[in-house]
Design an enzyme around this catalytic site. Structure first.
Site, short mmCIF file in Angstrom:
data_model
loop_
_atom_site.label_atom_id
_atom_site.label_comp_id
_atom_site.label_asym_id
_atom_site.label_seq_id
_atom_site.Cartn_x
_atom_site.Cartn_y
_atom_site.Cartn_z
N HIS A 142 0.84 -1.21 0.00
CA HIS A 142 0.00 0.00 0.00
C HIS A 142 0.87 1.26 0.00
O HIS A 142 0.64 2.19 -0.78
CB HIS A 142 -0.93 0.00 1.22
N ARG A 151 3.35 10.65 -5.30
CA ARG A 151 4.65 11.31 -5.42
C ARG A 151 5.41 10.82 -6.63
O ARG A 151 5.24 11.34 -7.74
CB ARG A 151 5.46 11.09 -4.13
N GLU A 209 -10.81 2.30 2.83
CA GLU A 209 -9.53 1.65 3.10
C GLU A 209 -9.82 0.38 3.87
O GLU A 209 -10.44 0.41 4.94
CB GLU A 209 -8.58 2.57 3.87
N GLU A 211 -9.00 -2.18 6.24
CA GLU A 211 -8.07 -2.26 7.37
C GLU A 211 -8.65 -3.16 8.45
O GLU A 211 -9.82 -3.51 8.42
CB GLU A 211 -7.83 -0.87 8.01
N ASP A 243 -11.51 2.73 6.91
CA ASP A 243 -11.03 4.09 7.13
C ASP A 243 -11.38 4.92 5.89
O ASP A 243 -10.53 5.15 5.03
CB ASP A 243 -9.52 4.05 7.37
N TYR A 254 -2.58 17.21 2.73
CA TYR A 254 -1.75 16.31 3.55
C TYR A 254 -0.32 16.82 3.78
O TYR A 254 0.33 16.40 4.74
CB TYR A 254 -1.74 14.89 2.99
N LYS A 263 -9.84 12.33 6.18
CA LYS A 263 -10.02 11.04 6.87
C LYS A 263 -10.97 11.13 8.05
O LYS A 263 -11.57 10.14 8.44
CB LYS A 263 -8.66 10.58 7.45
N SER A 267 -15.06 6.69 10.30
CA SER A 267 -14.37 5.41 10.19
C SER A 267 -15.32 4.36 10.75
O SER A 267 -15.83 4.52 11.85
CB SER A 267 -13.07 5.39 11.01
N THR A 359 -4.20 0.61 5.53
CA THR A 359 -4.76 -0.16 4.42
C THR A 359 -3.92 -1.40 4.17
O THR A 359 -2.69 -1.31 4.09
CB THR A 359 -4.77 0.69 3.14
#
Ligand code: CA
Length: 426
Positions: A142, A151, A209, A211, A243, A254, A263, A267, A359
């Protein structure tokens, strides 16, 4: 203490279907509202919810040192704070009470009427009052996928990632139990091309996500830390954890401090906490860690769990489609490493704290744990069974997560973790 509750050969006098997530070997803990609107702590066997408050009041736990009101609460926090010895005694005793060879409750109609409910008579609540919630970022696949997308594919993993179980402090007030609908969040996102002003409106890139989260007991006083070999005795159990993430809000906000409003809007957790004890037969080794972790994070033996994880999308009024099949064992950093790292600076952890795994993506494209990765940020839409396509999550979609362990003797599952997406408020 022997975990007699895990005996794979035990049968119960309750009717339980073969593929149930909740055989008598599971004995999870949760909180529910009974048909009389009374809130109580309970467990589940098959499709029966069992009122532990009533069991205790009627004397079925008389040989265990418990306070009178330990189960007459609207959260499991006090029970969890009692520690592992109590959890084990209670699970072992529940297994005994419902064992097919034990007729004391089985033949007491008046008691059964007070203690046993069918699942459709009750309403599940949040099992714990979550004081603090931390979310980790523990799947290498992930982190590599997200690093490539957000990125640079060449340097997808930042240099710290292989040394630190990366995490951030999440928001506990918006943790909700399975079945609670969520509102599509509204927020800022990157300015459109040619503009200097950020957009503000309903998220267009709403994601899940896949999780799991573990719940802890009290661990350490402020200023102290724990040794990794002790960490597992402080973990009460695990739930499925969605999530929810708004990728457009997240992508703009971020840097430099990490996730925030992308976020914190919701959840979702599955309502039954499956104990680490119940999962013991499914322990496996996690991925090989290279480079070797620093000494305080050095673990030995099996510290991961073979838990199959699935995520489904169900459009409104339509059938569900499986979109991801992952496994808890893919996590690079284990729970005991996460917990040890969390206390290493002296931060105190309390009963009812919740730690998200991050995740959990596997090595194959169908095992990625988010739409961001599954569709590669919308480039490869997923076709659903009803013929429609998804890049991210639409209004009206319900996201369903399921998880289970299975060997040739027993299957231990988590039930459903579901949430339906409602349109953003106007
Ligand atoms: Ca997360």
């Amino acid at each position: 203490m022997k975990i007699t509750a895990n005996d794979p050969n035990r049968k119960t006098w309750l009717t339980v279907s073969d593929n149930s997530d909740f055989p008598i070997q599971n004995i999870p803990f949760g909180v529910f509202l009974t048909r009389d609107d009374i809130i109580t702590i309970g467990t589940r066997i098959g499709d029966f919810a069992i009122d532990l408050g009533a069991l205790h009041q009627l004397g079925y736990f008389s040989e265990i040192p418990l306070t009178d009101d330990i189960f007459l609460q609207d959260t499991l926090n006090d029970f969890i704070a009692d520690g592992r010895k109590t959890w084990r005694l209670v699970r072992n005793r529940i297994a005994e009470i419902f064992d097919e060879k034990n007729s004391s409750l089985k033949e007491n109609m008046a008691h059964k009427d007070k203690i046993i409910f069918s699942m459709d008579e009750i309403e599940m609540q949040l099992p714990v009052d979550v004081g603090d919630y931390t979310d980790f970022y523990a799947s290498k696949e992930h982190a590599t996928n997200v690093g490539s997308l957000f990125r640079d594919p060449e340097n997808a993993l930042l240099p710290n990632w292989l040394h630190i179980p990366i995490g951030y402090h999440g928001r506990s007030s918006s943790i909700i139990p399975s079945g609670t609908p969520i509102r599509r969040p509204i927020g800022q996102s990157r300015p459109s091309e040619g503009s200097d002003t950020p957009n503000f409106g309903p998220s267009r890139l709403l994601d899940f996500e896949l999780e799991m989260a573990f719940i802890t007991t009290d661990i350490n006083h402020l200023g102290n830390s724990i040794a990794i070999d002790d960490a597992k005795s402080y973990i009460f159990g695990l739930v499925l954890f969605n999530d929810w993430s708004a990728r457009d809000i997240q992508g703009w906000e971020y840097a430099p401090l990490g996730p925030f409003l992308g976020k914190s809007f919701a959840s979702t957790i599955s309502p039954w906490i499956v104990t680490l004890d119940a999962l013991k037969p499914f322990k496996v080794k996690g991925p090989k860690q290279d480079p070797k972790p620093l000494p305080y994070l050095k673990q030995s033996g099996k510290n991961s769990y073979d838990i199959h994880l699935q995520a489904f999308i169900q459009p409104e009024g339509k059938e569900e489609t499986l979109v991801s099949h992952s496994n808890f064992k893919y996590m690079y950093w284990t729970m005991i490493q996460q917990l040890t790292h969390h206390t290493s600076n002296g931060c105190n952890i309390r009963a009812g704290d919740m730690m998200g795994s991050g995740t959990i993506s596997g090595p194959t494209k169908d095992s990625y744990g988010s739409m961001l990765e599954l569709t590669w940020r919308g480039q490869n839409p997923i076709k659903l069974n009803d013929g429609s396509e998804r890049k991210f999550i639409d209004d009206g979609d319900t996201i369903i997560m399921r998880g289970y362990c299975a060997n040739n003797k027993v299957r231990i599952g988590f039930g459903n973790c579901t949430g339906k997406v409602l349109p953003a408020l106007k």
